[in-house]
Design an enzyme around this catalytic site. Structure first.
Site, PDB file in Angstrom:
ATOM      1  N   CYS A  80      -1.724  -9.167   0.725  1.00 35.05           N
ATOM      2  CA  CYS A  80      -0.755  -9.072   1.815  1.00 35.05           C
ATOM      3  C   CYS A  80      -1.466  -9.256   3.164  1.00 35.05           C
ATOM      4  CB  CYS A  80       0.039  -7.766   1.723  1.00 35.05           C
ATOM      5  SG  CYS A  80       1.556  -7.783   2.699  1.00 35.05           S
ATOM      6  N   HIS A 169       1.421  -6.932  -3.474  1.00 35.05           N
ATOM      7  CA  HIS A 169       0.570  -5.749  -3.616  1.00 35.05           C
ATOM      8  C   HIS A 169       0.355  -5.387  -5.083  1.00 35.05           C
ATOM      9  CE1 HIS A 169       0.547  -4.363   0.622  1.00 35.05           C
ATOM     10  NE2 HIS A 169       1.707  -5.002   0.675  1.00 35.05           N
ATOM     11  N   GLU A 171      -1.894  -3.540  -6.289  1.00 34.00           N
ATOM     12  CA  GLU A 171      -2.397  -2.162  -6.351  1.00 34.00           C
ATOM     13  C   GLU A 171      -1.278  -1.128  -6.461  1.00 34.00           C
ATOM     14  OE1 GLU A 171      -1.684  -2.862  -1.959  1.00 34.00           O
ATOM     15  OE2 GLU A 171      -2.254  -4.068  -3.689  1.00 34.00           O
TER      16      GLU A 171
END
Length: 189
Positions: A80, A169, A171
């Site tokens: 991002c 994202h 994560e």
């Protein structure tokens, strides 16, 4: 293998905790980078998502060491806002890209925070991945990078020899396959 997450701002801890379960499988240790000198000790680094204008303000201390290490073969991943930082052209005079990746990117292209979403993206060498897009940028021009996945006809994950950038994202998903892909890149596989 040592992987450092740039600890300026954003999803620092989330990337750190995504790497930790892979410790035994990849013989990897995760670190949060708090000073530029620590970069020299890493095999790969991650620039997390967050607020690209904020990251840019504090990145000046790190930029020369990052660029030198990547030129010398260190691998880097940006998610991002991290992808924006890796780009050649951010389209925003307040945000300076490193030029590590030959991409033109547009900040917050999918809209405001309320417009965030999760959708499936087919990623080369990974498969279908439920990607989390939060005020995500759009890669308008992938330049000389290899496109690994698209969403609505636009690249959302690209790579070159030393870098991977994505507009989503990984994560935040609990699915570690994108991080594993990065670790294999660091290992040279």
């Amino acid at each position: 293998m040592k992987i450092g997450v740039l600890g300026i701002q954003g999803d620092v801890y989330e990337h750190y905790t995504a790497i930790r379960p892979l410790k035994n499988k990849y013989k990897v240790e995760a670190y949060i980078i708090r000073s530029p000198e620590e970069i020299n000790e890493m095999d790969g680094i991650i620039i997390p998502g967050g607020e690209s204008t904020t990251i840019t303000r504090f990145l000046s201390r790190y930029i020369n060491i990052i660029n030198e290490n990547v030129r010398n073969g260190m691998k880097i991943m940006g998610t991002c806002a991290g992808a924006i930082i890796l780009s050649k052209d951010t389209g925003d005079p307040r945000v300076h890209g490193t030029g590590i990746m030959d991409i033109k990117i547009q900040r917050n292209a999918y809209g405001r925070q309320i417009d965030s979403f999760i959708d499936a993206v087919n990623i080369k060498n990974i498969g279908t991945f439920n990607a989390v897009f939060i005020r995500a940028p759009v890669i308008d021009d992938p330049g000389k990078t290899s496109v690994l996945g698209e969403y609505n006809g636009k690249p959302v994950i690209v790579e070159n020899e030393n870098a991977i950038a994505m507009t989503f994202h990984p994560e935040l998903t609990g699915d570690l396959r994108v991080h594993e892909y990065f670790l294999r890149k660091v290992m040279g596989n």
